[in-house]
Design a protein around this motif. Structure first.
Motif, PDB file in Angstrom:
ATOM      1  N   VAL A 171       0.852  -1.113   0.035  1.00  0.00           N
ATOM      2  CA  VAL A 171      -0.079  -0.034   0.128  1.00  0.00           C
ATOM      3  C   VAL A 171       0.721   1.388   0.056  1.00  0.00           C
ATOM      4  CG1 VAL A 171      -1.789   1.383   1.224  1.00  0.00           C
ATOM      5  CG2 VAL A 171      -1.835  -1.292   1.255  1.00  0.00           C
ATOM      6  N   ALA A 172       1.919   1.242   0.732  1.00  0.00           N
ATOM      7  CA  ALA A 172       2.826   2.564   0.632  1.00  0.00           C
ATOM      8  C   ALA A 172       3.437   2.741  -0.381  1.00  0.00           C
ATOM      9  CB  ALA A 172       3.948   2.075   1.750  1.00  0.00           C
ATOM     10  N   ASP A 173       3.706   1.790  -1.434  1.00  0.00           N
ATOM     11  CA  ASP A 173       4.048   2.182  -2.728  1.00  0.00           C
ATOM     12  C   ASP A 173       3.212   2.924  -3.464  1.00  0.00           C
ATOM     13  OD1 ASP A 173       6.630   0.833  -2.044  1.00  0.00           O
ATOM     14  OD2 ASP A 173       5.777  -1.125  -2.804  1.00  0.00           O
ATOM     15  N   LEU A 174       1.847   2.925  -3.249  1.00  0.00           N
ATOM     16  CA  LEU A 174       0.871   3.796  -4.083  1.00  0.00           C
ATOM     17  C   LEU A 174       0.733   5.219  -3.436  1.00  0.00           C
ATOM     18  CD1 LEU A 174      -1.867   1.122  -3.781  1.00  0.00           C
ATOM     19  CD2 LEU A 174      -0.397   1.502  -5.725  1.00  0.00           C
ATOM     20  N   ASP A 175       1.796   5.504  -2.829  1.00  0.00           N
ATOM     21  CA  ASP A 175       1.918   6.920  -2.119  1.00  0.00           C
ATOM     22  C   ASP A 175       1.603   8.112  -3.177  1.00  0.00           C
ATOM     23  OD1 ASP A 175       2.450   9.441  -0.922  1.00  0.00           O
ATOM     24  OD2 ASP A 175       4.344   8.612  -0.036  1.00  0.00           O
ATOM     25  N   GLY A 176       0.549   8.883  -2.895  1.00  0.00           N
ATOM     26  CA  GLY A 176       0.136  10.106  -3.945  1.00  0.00           C
ATOM     27  C   GLY A 176      -0.525   9.670  -5.137  1.00  0.00           C
ATOM     28  N   ILE A 195      -4.137   4.450   1.541  1.00  0.00           N
ATOM     29  CA  ILE A 195      -2.927   4.974   0.764  1.00  0.00           C
ATOM     30  C   ILE A 195      -2.519   6.040   1.142  1.00  0.00           C
ATOM     31  CG2 ILE A 195      -2.355   5.335  -1.599  1.00  0.00           C
ATOM     32  CD1 ILE A 195      -4.739   3.603  -2.608  1.00  0.00           C
ATOM     33  N   PRO A 196      -0.953   6.273   1.241  1.00  0.00           N
ATOM     34  CA  PRO A 196      -0.455   7.676   1.772  1.00  0.00           C
ATOM     35  C   PRO A 196      -0.749   8.582   0.834  1.00  0.00           C
ATOM     36  CG  PRO A 196       1.023   5.607   2.257  1.00  0.00           C
ATOM     37  CD  PRO A 196      -0.098   5.189   1.367  1.00  0.00           C
ATOM     38  N   ASN A 197      -0.827   9.881   1.329  1.00  0.00           N
ATOM     39  CA  ASN A 197      -1.337  11.060   0.327  1.00  0.00           C
ATOM     40  C   ASN A 197      -2.100  10.661  -0.691  1.00  0.00           C
ATOM     41  OD1 ASN A 197       0.831  12.645   1.840  1.00  0.00           O
ATOM     42  ND2 ASN A 197       2.323  10.993   1.163  1.00  0.00           N
ATOM     43  N   ALA A 198      -3.017   9.962  -0.616  1.00  0.00           N
ATOM     44  CA  ALA A 198      -3.930   9.584  -1.623  1.00  0.00           C
ATOM     45  C   ALA A 198      -4.710  10.791  -2.225  1.00  0.00           C
ATOM     46  CB  ALA A 198      -4.884   8.342  -1.533  1.00  0.00           C
ATOM     47  N   GLN A 199      -4.604  10.934  -3.665  1.00  0.00           N
ATOM     48  CA  GLN A 199      -5.418  11.992  -4.077  1.00  0.00           C
ATOM     49  C   GLN A 199      -6.991  11.144  -4.650  1.00  0.00           C
ATOM     50  OE1 GLN A 199      -3.928  14.759  -6.833  1.00  0.00           O
ATOM     51  NE2 GLN A 199      -1.815  13.482  -6.569  1.00  0.00           N
ATOM     52  N   ILE A 200      -8.108  11.138  -3.704  1.00  0.00           N
ATOM     53  CA  ILE A 200      -9.253  10.178  -3.669  1.00  0.00           C
ATOM     54  C   ILE A 200     -10.211  10.998  -4.564  1.00  0.00           C
ATOM     55  CG2 ILE A 200     -10.948   9.065  -2.864  1.00  0.00           C
ATOM     56  CD1 ILE A 200      -9.088   8.795  -0.349  1.00  0.00           C
ATOM     57  N   LEU A 201     -10.348  10.597  -5.856  1.00  0.00           N
ATOM     58  CA  LEU A 201     -11.586  11.266  -6.490  1.00  0.00           C
ATOM     59  C   LEU A 201     -12.993  10.879  -6.041  1.00  0.00           C
ATOM     60  CD1 LEU A 201      -9.953  10.574 -10.338  1.00  0.00           C
ATOM     61  CD2 LEU A 201      -9.853  12.531  -8.771  1.00  0.00           C
ATOM     62  N   PRO A 202     -13.948  11.524  -6.485  1.00  0.00           N
ATOM     63  CA  PRO A 202     -15.267  10.994  -6.024  1.00  0.00           C
ATOM     64  C   PRO A 202     -15.678   9.654  -6.348  1.00  0.00           C
ATOM     65  CG  PRO A 202     -15.235  13.301  -7.247  1.00  0.00           C
ATOM     66  CD  PRO A 202     -13.947  12.773  -7.298  1.00  0.00           C
ATOM     67  N   ALA A 203     -16.353   9.007  -5.725  1.00  0.00           N
ATOM     68  CA  ALA A 203     -16.624   7.740  -5.753  1.00  0.00           C
ATOM     69  C   ALA A 203     -17.351   7.476  -7.075  1.00  0.00           C
ATOM     70  CB  ALA A 203     -17.457   7.152  -4.575  1.00  0.00           C
ATOM     71  N   GLN A 204     -17.282   6.324  -7.949  1.00  0.00           N
ATOM     72  CA  GLN A 204     -17.841   6.030  -9.096  1.00  0.00           C
ATOM     73  C   GLN A 204     -19.310   5.220  -8.652  1.00  0.00           C
ATOM     74  OE1 GLN A 204     -16.355   7.149 -12.138  1.00  0.00           O
ATOM     75  NE2 GLN A 204     -15.246   8.129 -10.607  1.00  0.00           N
ATOM     76  N   ASP A 243      -1.813  -7.637  -6.032  1.00  0.00           N
ATOM     77  CA  ASP A 243      -2.226  -8.393  -4.917  1.00  0.00           C
ATOM     78  C   ASP A 243      -1.272  -8.328  -4.044  1.00  0.00           C
ATOM     79  OD1 ASP A 243      -3.711  -9.894  -3.217  1.00  0.00           O
ATOM     80  OD2 ASP A 243      -3.292 -11.878  -4.452  1.00  0.00           O
ATOM     81  N   PHE A 244      -1.592  -7.610  -2.741  1.00  0.00           N
ATOM     82  CA  PHE A 244      -0.689  -7.545  -1.744  1.00  0.00           C
ATOM     83  C   PHE A 244      -0.996  -8.496  -0.419  1.00  0.00           C
ATOM     84  CE2 PHE A 244      -1.263  -2.901  -2.985  1.00  0.00           C
ATOM     85  CZ  PHE A 244      -0.188  -3.020  -3.756  1.00  0.00           C
ATOM     86  N   THR A 245      -1.711  -9.519  -0.845  1.00  0.00           N
ATOM     87  CA  THR A 245      -2.025 -10.658   0.158  1.00  0.00           C
ATOM     88  C   THR A 245      -0.940 -11.320   0.541  1.00  0.00           C
ATOM     89  OG1 THR A 245      -4.347 -10.957  -0.855  1.00  0.00           O
ATOM     90  CG2 THR A 245      -3.372 -12.721   0.458  1.00  0.00           C
ATOM     91  N   GLY A 246      -0.747 -11.452   1.877  1.00  0.00           N
ATOM     92  CA  GLY A 246       0.413 -12.063   2.335  1.00  0.00           C
ATOM     93  C   GLY A 246       1.538 -11.059   2.782  1.00  0.00           C
ATOM     94  N   ALA A 247       1.604  -9.830   2.010  1.00  0.00           N
ATOM     95  CA  ALA A 247       2.475  -8.872   2.368  1.00  0.00           C
ATOM     96  C   ALA A 247       2.486  -8.233   3.572  1.00  0.00           C
ATOM     97  CB  ALA A 247       2.480  -7.905   1.283  1.00  0.00           C
ATOM     98  N   ASP A 248       3.358  -7.732   4.335  1.00  0.00           N
ATOM     99  CA  ASP A 248       3.288  -6.911   5.652  1.00  0.00           C
ATOM    100  C   ASP A 248       2.497  -5.792   5.330  1.00  0.00           C
ATOM    101  OD1 ASP A 248       4.900  -8.814   6.684  1.00  0.00           O
ATOM    102  OD2 ASP A 248       6.694  -7.771   6.334  1.00  0.00           O
ATOM    103  N   ASP A 249       2.398  -5.117   4.019  1.00  0.00           N
ATOM    104  CA  ASP A 249       1.643  -3.815   3.714  1.00  0.00           C
ATOM    105  C   ASP A 249       0.386  -4.131   2.942  1.00  0.00           C
ATOM    106  OD1 ASP A 249       1.373  -1.113   3.764  1.00  0.00           O
ATOM    107  OD2 ASP A 249       2.837  -0.857   1.881  1.00  0.00           O
ATOM    108  N   ASN A 250      -0.495  -4.791   3.550  1.00  0.00           N
ATOM    109  CA  ASN A 250      -1.608  -4.674   2.744  1.00  0.00           C
ATOM    110  C   ASN A 250      -2.817  -4.174   3.431  1.00  0.00           C
ATOM    111  OD1 ASN A 250      -3.468  -5.874   1.107  1.00  0.00           O
ATOM    112  ND2 ASN A 250      -3.453  -8.021   2.281  1.00  0.00           N
ATOM    113  N   PHE A 251      -3.840  -3.708   2.639  1.00  0.00           N
ATOM    114  CA  PHE A 251      -5.111  -2.987   3.138  1.00  0.00           C
ATOM    115  C   PHE A 251      -5.375  -3.868   4.247  1.00  0.00           C
ATOM    116  CE2 PHE A 251      -5.195  -2.075  -1.360  1.00  0.00           C
ATOM    117  CZ  PHE A 251      -5.110  -0.559  -1.297  1.00  0.00           C
TER     118      PHE A 251
END
Length: 301
Positions: A171-176, A195-204, A243-251
Protein backbone atom coordinates in the motif's frame (compact mmCIF):
# COMPACT_ATOMS: atom_id res chain seq x y z
CA UNK A 1 -19.51 -12.40 -28.60
CA UNK A 2 -16.41 -10.35 -27.84
CA UNK A 3 -17.59 -7.37 -29.85
CA UNK A 4 -21.04 -7.56 -28.32
CA UNK A 5 -19.70 -7.59 -24.78
CA UNK A 6 -17.28 -4.77 -25.44
CA UNK A 7 -20.23 -2.62 -26.44
CA UNK A 8 -22.29 -3.74 -23.43
CA UNK A 9 -19.36 -3.37 -21.05
CA UNK A 10 -18.53 0.11 -22.35
CA UNK A 11 -22.14 1.29 -22.16
CA UNK A 12 -22.42 0.03 -18.59
CA UNK A 13 -19.24 1.84 -17.64
CA UNK A 14 -20.45 5.12 -18.98
CA UNK A 15 -23.48 5.25 -16.77
CA UNK A 16 -24.42 2.25 -14.64
CA UNK A 17 -22.40 -0.27 -13.49
CA UNK A 18 -30.84 -16.25 -9.32
CA UNK A 19 -33.87 -18.25 -13.81
CA UNK A 20 -36.00 -16.02 -16.00
CA UNK A 21 -39.09 -14.05 -15.34
CA UNK A 22 -41.69 -16.73 -14.86
CA UNK A 23 -45.28 -16.37 -13.70
CA UNK A 24 -47.79 -18.48 -11.87
CA UNK A 25 -47.33 -20.95 -9.06
CA UNK A 26 -44.36 -23.26 -8.76
CA UNK A 27 -44.30 -27.02 -8.89
CA UNK A 28 -45.85 -29.26 -6.26
CA UNK A 29 -42.41 -29.34 -4.64
CA UNK A 30 -42.37 -25.54 -4.55
CA UNK A 31 -45.84 -25.39 -3.07
CA UNK A 32 -44.91 -27.89 -0.39
CA UNK A 33 -41.73 -26.02 0.49
CA UNK A 34 -43.58 -22.71 0.45
CA UNK A 35 -46.29 -24.04 2.74
CA UNK A 36 -43.65 -25.44 5.08
CA UNK A 37 -41.86 -22.09 5.12
CA UNK A 38 -45.17 -20.36 5.79
CA UNK A 39 -45.92 -22.65 8.73
CA UNK A 40 -42.45 -22.08 10.19
CA UNK A 41 -42.78 -18.35 9.73
CA UNK A 42 -46.17 -18.22 11.40
CA UNK A 43 -44.82 -20.24 14.29
CA UNK A 44 -42.03 -17.69 14.83
CA UNK A 45 -44.41 -14.76 14.65
CA UNK A 46 -42.83 -13.34 11.49
CA UNK A 47 -44.68 -12.31 8.37
CA UNK A 48 -44.77 -14.81 5.52
CA UNK A 49 -42.99 -13.87 2.32
CA UNK A 50 -45.64 -13.58 -0.37
CA UNK A 51 -43.38 -14.21 -3.37
CA UNK A 52 -42.12 -17.46 -1.92
CA UNK A 53 -45.67 -18.53 -1.15
CA UNK A 54 -46.36 -17.88 -4.83
CA UNK A 55 -43.40 -20.07 -5.73
CA UNK A 56 -41.26 -17.21 -7.08
CA UNK A 57 -38.01 -15.97 -5.58
CA UNK A 58 -37.26 -12.38 -6.61
CA UNK A 59 -33.54 -11.67 -6.63
CA UNK A 60 -32.03 -8.26 -7.32
CA UNK A 61 -28.61 -7.50 -8.79
CA UNK A 62 -26.98 -4.87 -10.99
CA UNK A 63 -26.58 -7.11 -14.05
CA UNK A 64 -23.48 -5.07 -14.83
CA UNK A 65 -20.78 -6.24 -12.42
CA UNK A 66 -18.79 -9.04 -14.07
CA UNK A 67 -17.97 -11.70 -13.07
CA UNK A 68 -20.61 -11.55 -10.33
CA UNK A 69 -23.36 -10.57 -12.75
CA UNK A 70 -23.71 -9.08 -16.20
CA UNK A 71 -26.18 -8.44 -19.02
CA UNK A 72 -26.09 -10.28 -22.35
CA UNK A 73 -28.45 -10.48 -25.33
CA UNK A 74 -29.14 -14.23 -25.26
CA UNK A 75 -29.55 -17.21 -22.91
CA UNK A 76 -26.11 -18.56 -23.85
CA UNK A 77 -24.36 -20.60 -21.13
CA UNK A 78 -27.52 -20.67 -19.02
CA UNK A 79 -28.27 -16.96 -18.75
CA UNK A 80 -31.81 -16.09 -17.66
CA UNK A 81 -34.24 -13.31 -18.62
CA UNK A 82 -34.16 -10.03 -16.74
CA UNK A 83 -37.59 -9.02 -15.48
CA UNK A 84 -39.24 -6.51 -17.80
CA UNK A 85 -36.42 -6.68 -20.34
CA UNK A 86 -35.49 -8.52 -23.51
CA UNK A 87 -31.97 -9.02 -22.14
CA UNK A 88 -30.56 -11.83 -20.03
CA UNK A 89 -28.46 -11.94 -16.86
CA UNK A 90 -25.64 -14.31 -16.06
CA UNK A 91 -22.55 -14.61 -13.87
CA UNK A 92 -21.65 -16.02 -10.46
CA UNK A 93 -24.65 -14.42 -8.75
CA UNK A 94 -27.06 -15.85 -11.30
CA UNK A 95 -25.48 -19.29 -10.94
CA UNK A 96 -25.92 -19.05 -7.19
CA UNK A 97 -29.49 -17.77 -7.48
CA UNK A 98 -30.39 -20.65 -9.82
CA UNK A 99 -28.91 -23.18 -7.40
CA UNK A 100 -30.77 -21.70 -4.44
CA UNK A 101 -34.11 -21.51 -6.26
CA UNK A 102 -33.72 -25.11 -7.43
CA UNK A 103 -32.86 -26.36 -3.94
CA UNK A 104 -35.86 -24.55 -2.46
CA UNK A 105 -38.17 -25.71 -5.24
CA UNK A 106 -38.91 -22.16 -6.40
CA UNK A 107 -39.09 -20.30 -9.68
CA UNK A 108 -36.59 -17.47 -10.11
CA UNK A 109 -37.09 -13.88 -11.17
CA UNK A 110 -34.08 -11.60 -11.72
CA UNK A 111 -34.65 -7.90 -11.06
CA UNK A 112 -32.11 -5.45 -12.43
CA UNK A 113 -31.40 -2.44 -10.19
CA UNK A 114 -28.60 0.07 -9.79
CA UNK A 115 -26.23 -0.42 -6.83
CA UNK A 116 -27.73 2.14 -4.48
CA UNK A 117 -31.26 0.79 -5.06
CA UNK A 118 -30.45 -2.75 -3.92
CA UNK A 119 -30.78 -2.33 -0.16
CA UNK A 120 -33.94 -0.15 -0.36
CA UNK A 121 -35.52 -2.79 -2.63
CA UNK A 122 -35.02 -5.44 0.05
CA UNK A 123 -36.22 -3.15 2.82
CA UNK A 124 -39.41 -2.27 0.93
CA UNK A 125 -40.16 -5.87 -0.06
CA UNK A 126 -39.84 -5.15 -3.78
CA UNK A 127 -37.48 -8.13 -3.93
CA UNK A 128 -36.87 -11.04 -1.57
CA UNK A 129 -33.11 -10.78 -1.50
CA UNK A 130 -30.05 -9.29 -3.15
CA UNK A 131 -27.33 -11.50 -4.60
CA UNK A 132 -24.93 -8.93 -5.99
CA UNK A 133 -21.44 -9.27 -4.57
CA UNK A 134 -22.24 -7.26 -1.43
CA UNK A 135 -19.72 -7.28 1.41
CA UNK A 136 -21.21 -7.98 4.83
CA UNK A 137 -20.36 -4.63 6.42
CA UNK A 138 -21.51 -3.27 9.78
CA UNK A 139 -23.19 -0.34 8.02
CA UNK A 140 -25.28 -2.61 5.80
CA UNK A 141 -26.14 -4.83 8.76
CA UNK A 142 -27.93 -1.86 10.27
CA UNK A 143 -30.34 -1.90 7.33
CA UNK A 144 -30.63 -5.54 6.27
CA UNK A 145 -29.80 -9.05 7.45
CA UNK A 146 -27.20 -11.19 5.71
CA UNK A 147 -26.78 -14.89 5.13
CA UNK A 148 -23.55 -16.69 5.82
CA UNK A 149 -20.98 -15.86 3.08
CA UNK A 150 -21.50 -17.22 -0.41
CA UNK A 151 -18.04 -16.06 -1.48
CA UNK A 152 -14.82 -14.82 0.11
CA UNK A 153 -13.08 -12.09 -1.89
CA UNK A 154 -9.63 -10.65 -1.25
CA UNK A 155 -8.83 -6.99 -1.94
CA UNK A 156 -6.63 -6.08 -4.92
CA UNK A 157 -5.52 -2.96 -6.78
CA UNK A 158 -5.64 -2.33 -10.53
CA UNK A 159 -3.16 0.00 -12.23
CA UNK A 160 -1.91 0.55 -15.77
CA UNK A 161 0.78 -1.99 -16.69
CA UNK A 162 2.98 0.80 -18.00
CA UNK A 163 2.15 3.28 -15.24
CA UNK A 164 4.25 4.62 -12.38
CA UNK A 165 2.65 2.28 -9.82
CA UNK A 166 3.01 -0.95 -11.81
CA UNK A 167 5.78 -2.25 -9.54
CA UNK A 168 4.08 -1.43 -6.23
CA UNK A 169 4.67 -4.17 -3.62
CA UNK A 170 2.43 -2.77 -0.90
CA UNK A 171 0.00 0.00 0.00
CA UNK A 172 2.82 2.44 0.84
CA UNK A 173 4.14 2.14 -2.71
CA UNK A 174 0.90 3.71 -3.97
CA UNK A 175 1.89 6.95 -2.20
CA UNK A 176 0.29 9.97 -3.86
CA UNK A 177 -1.78 7.96 -6.34
CA UNK A 178 -4.89 9.46 -7.85
CA UNK A 179 -7.47 6.79 -7.08
CA UNK A 180 -11.14 5.93 -7.00
CA UNK A 181 -13.52 3.00 -6.60
CA UNK A 182 -17.24 2.24 -6.49
CA UNK A 183 -19.43 4.22 -4.15
CA UNK A 184 -20.69 2.71 -0.91
CA UNK A 185 -18.12 -0.08 -0.92
CA UNK A 186 -15.35 -1.15 1.46
CA UNK A 187 -12.95 -0.46 -1.38
CA UNK A 188 -13.78 3.24 -1.43
CA UNK A 189 -14.70 3.89 2.19
CA UNK A 190 -12.05 1.78 3.93
CA UNK A 191 -9.20 0.98 1.54
CA UNK A 192 -8.52 4.18 -0.39
CA UNK A 193 -7.94 6.31 2.76
CA UNK A 194 -5.14 3.90 3.72
CA UNK A 195 -3.04 4.97 0.73
CA UNK A 196 -0.50 7.62 1.85
CA UNK A 197 -1.21 11.06 0.41
CA UNK A 198 -3.88 9.58 -1.82
CA UNK A 199 -5.72 11.93 -4.15
CA UNK A 200 -9.14 10.34 -3.82
CA UNK A 201 -11.56 11.20 -6.61
CA UNK A 202 -15.34 11.14 -6.12
CA UNK A 203 -16.71 7.61 -5.89
CA UNK A 204 -17.91 6.02 -9.11
CA UNK A 205 -21.52 4.88 -9.31
CA UNK A 206 -20.59 1.43 -10.59
CA UNK A 207 -17.67 -0.98 -10.83
CA UNK A 208 -17.52 -0.64 -14.64
CA UNK A 209 -17.39 3.14 -14.25
CA UNK A 210 -14.33 2.93 -12.01
CA UNK A 211 -12.61 0.71 -14.58
CA UNK A 212 -13.33 3.16 -17.36
CA UNK A 213 -11.85 5.94 -15.22
CA UNK A 214 -8.60 3.98 -14.96
CA UNK A 215 -8.61 3.10 -18.64
CA UNK A 216 -9.14 6.73 -19.60
CA UNK A 217 -6.24 7.91 -17.45
CA UNK A 218 -8.42 9.82 -15.01
CA UNK A 219 -6.81 7.97 -12.11
CA UNK A 220 -3.71 5.92 -11.36
CA UNK A 221 -5.36 3.11 -9.44
CA UNK A 222 -8.67 1.57 -8.45
CA UNK A 223 -9.21 -0.81 -5.53
CA UNK A 224 -11.63 -3.70 -5.91
CA UNK A 225 -11.91 -7.44 -5.16
CA UNK A 226 -10.09 -10.31 -6.86
CA UNK A 227 -12.91 -11.62 -9.12
CA UNK A 228 -13.67 -8.11 -10.41
CA UNK A 229 -9.97 -7.57 -11.03
CA UNK A 230 -9.58 -10.86 -12.88
CA UNK A 231 -12.55 -10.03 -15.08
CA UNK A 232 -11.19 -6.55 -15.76
CA UNK A 233 -7.90 -7.92 -17.07
CA UNK A 234 -9.80 -9.69 -19.85
CA UNK A 235 -11.58 -6.53 -20.95
CA UNK A 236 -8.52 -4.32 -20.35
CA UNK A 237 -5.29 -6.19 -21.13
CA UNK A 238 -3.27 -3.02 -20.43
CA UNK A 239 -4.22 -3.22 -16.73
CA UNK A 240 -2.03 -4.88 -14.10
CA UNK A 241 -3.42 -6.55 -10.98
CA UNK A 242 -1.56 -5.90 -7.73
CA UNK A 243 -2.25 -8.41 -4.97
CA UNK A 244 -0.70 -7.51 -1.61
CA UNK A 245 -2.13 -10.58 0.12
CA UNK A 246 0.50 -12.05 2.43
CA UNK A 247 2.60 -8.88 2.33
CA UNK A 248 3.39 -6.89 5.46
CA UNK A 249 1.88 -3.82 3.81
CA UNK A 250 -1.59 -4.89 2.73
CA UNK A 251 -4.92 -3.10 3.08
CA UNK A 252 -6.34 -3.53 6.56
CA UNK A 253 -9.90 -4.82 6.38
CA UNK A 254 -11.94 -6.98 8.70
CA UNK A 255 -12.86 -10.52 7.73
CA UNK A 256 -16.49 -9.43 7.54
CA UNK A 257 -15.65 -6.78 4.96
CA UNK A 258 -14.28 -9.32 2.49
CA UNK A 259 -17.05 -11.85 3.07
CA UNK A 260 -19.75 -11.63 0.39
CA UNK A 261 -23.30 -12.37 1.52
CA UNK A 262 -26.93 -12.39 0.40
CA UNK A 263 -28.90 -9.52 1.90
CA UNK A 264 -32.46 -10.08 3.15
CA UNK A 265 -35.07 -7.91 4.86
CA UNK A 266 -34.49 -7.68 8.59
CA UNK A 267 -36.29 -10.40 10.50
CA UNK A 268 -37.14 -12.38 7.39
CA UNK A 269 -37.51 -16.14 7.73
CA UNK A 270 -35.87 -16.39 4.31
CA UNK A 271 -32.43 -15.95 5.86
CA UNK A 272 -32.63 -19.36 7.50
CA UNK A 273 -33.85 -20.97 4.28
CA UNK A 274 -30.99 -19.48 2.27
CA UNK A 275 -28.45 -20.51 4.89
CA UNK A 276 -29.75 -24.08 4.75
CA UNK A 277 -28.78 -24.15 1.07
CA UNK A 278 -25.42 -22.45 1.55
CA UNK A 279 -24.53 -24.97 4.27
CA UNK A 280 -24.42 -27.60 1.55
CA UNK A 281 -21.68 -25.74 -0.35
CA UNK A 282 -17.97 -25.46 0.45
CA UNK A 283 -15.44 -22.73 -0.27
CA UNK A 284 -14.11 -25.02 -2.97
CA UNK A 285 -17.58 -25.07 -4.54
CA UNK A 286 -17.66 -21.27 -4.45
CA UNK A 287 -14.28 -20.97 -6.13
CA UNK A 288 -15.15 -23.53 -8.80
CA UNK A 289 -18.34 -21.66 -9.61
CA UNK A 290 -16.51 -18.33 -9.75
CA UNK A 291 -13.83 -19.77 -12.05
CA UNK A 292 -16.60 -20.93 -14.37
CA UNK A 293 -18.22 -17.49 -14.33
CA UNK A 294 -14.91 -15.83 -15.22
CA UNK A 295 -14.30 -18.34 -18.00
CA UNK A 296 -17.65 -17.69 -19.73
CA UNK A 297 -17.95 -13.98 -19.17
CA UNK A 298 -18.03 -11.94 -22.38
CA UNK A 299 -14.55 -11.30 -23.81
CA UNK A 300 -13.19 -14.43 -22.13
CA UNK A 301 -13.01 -16.33 -25.41
Amino acid sequence: MKTCFKRIFAMAMAGVMVCGMLTGCGSKKAETKAETAGDQTAASGEAAIETIEDGVLKVAMECGYAPYNWTQPSDENGAVPISGSSDYAYGYDVMMAKHIADELGLELEIVKLDWDSLVPAVQSGKVDCVIAGQSITSDRLESVDFTTPYYYASIITLVKADGKYADAKGVADLDGAVCTSQQNTVWYDTCLPQIPNAQILPAQESAPAMLVALSAGKCDAVVTDMPTGQAALIAYPDFKLLDFTGADDNFEVSEEEINIGISVKKGSALTEQLNSVLEGLTEEDFNKMMDEAISVQPLSE
